[in-house]
Design an enzyme around this catalytic site. Structure first.
Site, PDB file in Angstrom:
ATOM      1  N   TYR A 131     -13.928  24.388 -13.394  1.00 21.32           N
ATOM      2  CA  TYR A 131     -13.368  25.467 -13.746  1.00 21.32           C
ATOM      3  C   TYR A 131     -14.377  26.411 -14.499  1.00 21.32           C
ATOM      4  CZ  TYR A 131     -10.397  29.111 -16.115  1.00 21.32           C
ATOM      5  OH  TYR A 131     -10.011  30.425 -16.500  1.00 21.32           O
TER       6      TYR A 131
ATOM      7  N   GLU B 103      -7.283  25.346 -15.156  1.00 21.51           N
ATOM      8  CA  GLU B 103      -6.587  26.295 -16.196  1.00 21.51           C
ATOM      9  C   GLU B 103      -5.133  25.488 -16.467  1.00 21.51           C
ATOM     10  OE1 GLU B 103      -6.552  30.663 -17.682  1.00 21.51           O
ATOM     11  OE2 GLU B 103      -7.059  30.294 -15.370  1.00 21.51           O
TER      12      GLU B 103
ATOM     13  N   ASP C 257     -12.100  26.591  -9.472  1.00 21.84           N
ATOM     14  CA  ASP C 257     -11.998  27.987  -9.614  1.00 21.84           C
ATOM     15  C   ASP C 257     -13.554  28.218  -9.994  1.00 21.84           C
ATOM     16  OD1 ASP C 257     -11.975  30.482 -10.104  1.00 21.84           O
ATOM     17  OD2 ASP C 257     -10.514  30.440 -11.812  1.00 21.84           O
TER      18      ASP C 257
ATOM     19  N   ASN D 269      -5.907  26.966  -8.917  1.00 17.54           N
ATOM     20  CA  ASN D 269      -5.778  27.289 -10.501  1.00 17.54           C
ATOM     21  C   ASN D 269      -4.278  27.654 -10.684  1.00 17.54           C
ATOM     22  OD1 ASN D 269      -5.734  29.066 -12.771  1.00 17.54           O
ATOM     23  ND2 ASN D 269      -7.789  29.307 -12.620  1.00 17.54           N
TER      24      ASN D 269
ATOM     25  N   ASP E  96      -2.077  33.769 -10.260  1.00 15.39           N
ATOM     26  CA  ASP E  96      -2.753  34.852  -9.575  1.00 15.39           C
ATOM     27  C   ASP E  96      -3.754  34.162  -8.570  1.00 15.39           C
ATOM     28  OD1 ASP E  96      -4.317  33.955 -11.748  1.00 15.39           O
ATOM     29  OD2 ASP E  96      -4.834  35.688 -12.280  1.00 15.39           O
ATOM     30  N   HIS E  97      -3.969  32.914  -8.596  1.00 10.96           N
ATOM     31  CA  HIS E  97      -4.586  32.080  -7.599  1.00 10.96           C
ATOM     32  C   HIS E  97      -3.642  31.403  -6.557  1.00 10.96           C
ATOM     33  CE1 HIS E  97      -8.605  32.141  -9.716  1.00 10.96           C
ATOM     34  NE2 HIS E  97      -7.806  32.427 -10.732  1.00 10.96           N
TER      35      HIS E  97
END
Length: 262
Positions: free
Chosen positions: A107, A36, A150, A9, A252-253
């Site tokens: 996702y 994303e 994700d 992601n 953040d992934h």
């Protein structure tokens, strides 16, 4: 045909094009599935990736949010997409390798902050999305397929930093875990990451809210690699690139890898 696949992601491919190039240059996966991407496909930064050998792209995009893409060194053809829960979002796309293996890139909706579909429409959409996945797999059980993405759920107790503390937190609630399990069982999917790394805490996401994500280490395993039983035995070498969370202006992934000998 051995190949290595990664799922990530990226939280805006245009904003983090340089990080994708860093990953492709340093880790050289044969296939990279992104979630994303937050861009329509006509604005996807294909040229730089193609120059690195990733000349094949199957993707679905949207302006500003959602979006999924499969970048590949290996030839792939578009195998379609599904609008689970009829959200009208770009949250699924599939590609077929020359050996017939189909790669599904998902996702799953995050689900908002309140784990109650009566109070939070987004949570209901997440559960409906997972239910539609389950029903689709029951109606047409996949074969020679890989599912990555994700999935926005950390299913196991050791997939989160504190099981008891997160039982009422979206991404680890029992109802979400059950819905994900139902979808997994409907397709007889094998969790490849946990097949290869069966024990111990394992995370692929750390919140931006943490002042020091590495020291706090309050992670969750939200990103997954699954395979159908007929090819799951060919999977090995799973790993999670934790260091990517510390890159400059990171997602953040972090990427999750697996190698398949097919």
């Amino acid at each position: 045909m051995p190949f290595t696949l990664a799922t990530w992601n990226i939280n805006s491919v245009r904003l983090r094009e340089g990080l994708v190039q860093k990953l492709l240059g340093e880790e050289t996966p044969d296939i990279l599935c992104l979630q994303e991407i937050k861009t329509p496909i006509d604005k996807f930064p294909t040229e730089g990736f193609a120059a690195m050998g990733y000349r094949h792209l199957v993707a679905r995009g949207q302006k500003g949010y959602n979006g999924v893409a499969i970048l590949s060194k290996l030839p792939i053809t578009d195998a379609g997409d599904s609008d689970y829960a009829a959200l009208g979002h770009a949250r699924h796309v599939a590609a077929r390798l020359e050996n017939g293996v189909v790669i599904h890139n998902f996702y799953v909706p995050a689900g908002g902050d309140i784990p109650d579909r009566e109070e939070n429409v987004k949570f209901g959409q997440k559960l409906d999305f997972l239910t539609d996945m389950r029903d689709a797999f029951r109606a047409d059980r996949p074969q020679r397929a890989i599912l990555v993405g994700d999935l926005n759920i950390a299913p196991r107790e050791d997939d989160v930093w504190n099981h008891k503390a997160l039982l009422k937190i979206v991404s680890h609630t029992p109802i979400e875990v059950q819905h994900l399990s139902d979808a997994q069982e409907a397709g007889a999917w094998v969790d490849v990451t946990r097949k290869d790394i069966p024990e111990g805490r394992l995370y692929s996401w750390w919140s931006y809210r943490a002042a020091d994500w590495d020291a706090a280490d309050k992670g969750r395993r939200l990103d997954h690699v699954w395979a159908t039983p007929d090819i799951a035995g060919a999977a090995h070498g799973s790993r999670i690139l934790r260091s990517a969370r510390g890159w400059d202006q990171p997602s953040d992934h972090v990427p999750v890898f697996a190698t398949f000998d097919l």
